[in-house]
Design a protein around this motif. Structure first.
Motif, PDB file in Angstrom:
ATOM      1  N   TYR A   1      -0.062  -8.159   6.806  1.00 31.14           N
ATOM      2  CA  TYR A   1       1.324  -8.366   6.374  1.00 31.14           C
ATOM      3  C   TYR A   1       1.374  -8.779   4.898  1.00 31.14           C
ATOM      4  O   TYR A   1       2.172  -8.246   4.130  1.00 31.14           O
ATOM      5  CB  TYR A   1       1.984  -9.441   7.250  1.00 31.14           C
ATOM      6  N   ASP A   2       0.510  -9.708   4.502  1.00 34.81           N
ATOM      7  CA  ASP A   2       0.494 -10.169   3.116  1.00 34.81           C
ATOM      8  C   ASP A   2       0.131  -9.039   2.163  1.00 34.81           C
ATOM      9  O   ASP A   2       0.717  -8.877   1.098  1.00 34.81           O
ATOM     10  CB  ASP A   2      -0.500 -11.328   2.935  1.00 34.81           C
TER      11      ASP A   2
ATOM     12  N   GLU B   1      -4.211 -11.375   5.491  1.00 37.93           N
ATOM     13  CA  GLU B   1      -3.520 -10.730   6.609  1.00 37.93           C
ATOM     14  C   GLU B   1      -2.899  -9.412   6.158  1.00 37.93           C
ATOM     15  O   GLU B   1      -2.473  -9.276   5.009  1.00 37.93           O
ATOM     16  CB  GLU B   1      -2.424 -11.648   7.160  1.00 37.93           C
TER      17      GLU B   1
END
Length: 176
Positions: free
Chosen positions: A22-23, A20
Motif C-alpha cells: 500500500y505504501d 508495505e
C-alpha cells in the motif's frame, strides 16, 4: 526564459522503511519514479539513481531545443492527449490523471496496436524492472479505463490480451 523550467522533470526517489505494498503504491501514485525500502545498499541506490537520471535526461534531450514549436497531440474519438502540456481532455473537459497514469497513457498512445507485457510497461513507464509489482500496472490500467473509456467494463481503447498484457486500440489523428 523561465517557461522552460516547467518542462524539466525532477526525478523523485522515495527511500523509506515503509515496505508495505500500500505504501509503495501510494508513493508511486503520487509521482515518485522509484521506491526503495530499507535495508538497501549504497550501490543499489546509485544504480537506481543512474537509471532514473538516464531516462529523464533521454526524455528531455529528445524534446530538442525548439520544443515550444512542437505540439505532440493525439486525438481519438472520445478523448485528446496533449503530450506537450501533459493534459488529457474528454468531451472538452479536463481529465485529472496522476503523473504515472499520464505516463502510462502516453506510453500506450505512442505504441498503438502493439501487445505490451506488464513487465514492458513497468520498464517503460517506471524506468526499470520493478520485480513483483506487475499488479500495479493492472491497477493503473483500471484507473485509466475509468477515466478515458466510455464503458470501463467493456473497454474500447485499452484492451487486455489474456496471458500477455495490454494493447492500445486507438487510431489517432496526431498533430505535431
Amino acid at each position: 526564459p523561465f517557461n522552460n523550467l516547467s518542462r524539466l522533470k525532477t526525478p523523485i526517489m522515495i527511500l523509506t522503511a515503509k515496505g508495505e505494498e500500500y505504501d509503495k503504491v501510494i508513493g508511486l501514485e503520487l509521482g515518485a519514479d522509484d521506491y526503495l525500502t530499507k535495508p538497501f545498499s549504497p550501490r543499489e541506490v546509485l544504480a537506481r539513481i543512474k537509471a532514473i537520471t538516464r531516462r529523464t535526461e533521454d526524455e528531455q534531450s529528445n524534446e530538442g531545443e525548439n520544443w515550444e514549436q512542437q505540439r505532440d497531440i493525439y486525438r481519438f474519438p472520445d478523448f485528446t492527449v496533449d503530450l506537450t502540456d501533459y493534459s488529457v481532455e474528454k468531451k472538452g473537459e479536463k481529465v485529472n490523471l496522476t503523473p504515472k497514469e499520464f505516463e502510462l497513457l502516453a506510453y500506450f498512445v505512442k505504441r498503438p496496436q502493439r501487445v505490451l507485457s506488464r513487465d514492458k510497461l513497468l520498464n517503460g513507464v517506471w524506468g526499470y524492472d520493478y520485480v513483483g509489482q506487475t499488479r500495479m500496472v493492472d491497477m493503473h490500467v483500471s484507473h485509466l479505463r475509468e477515466k478515458i473509456e466510455r464503458d470501463p467494463k467493456d473497454p474500447q481503447y485499452i484492451q487486455t490480451v489474456r496471458g500477455f498484457g495490454y494493447r492500445f486500440e486507438g487510431e489517432s489523428n496526431q498533430n505535431n
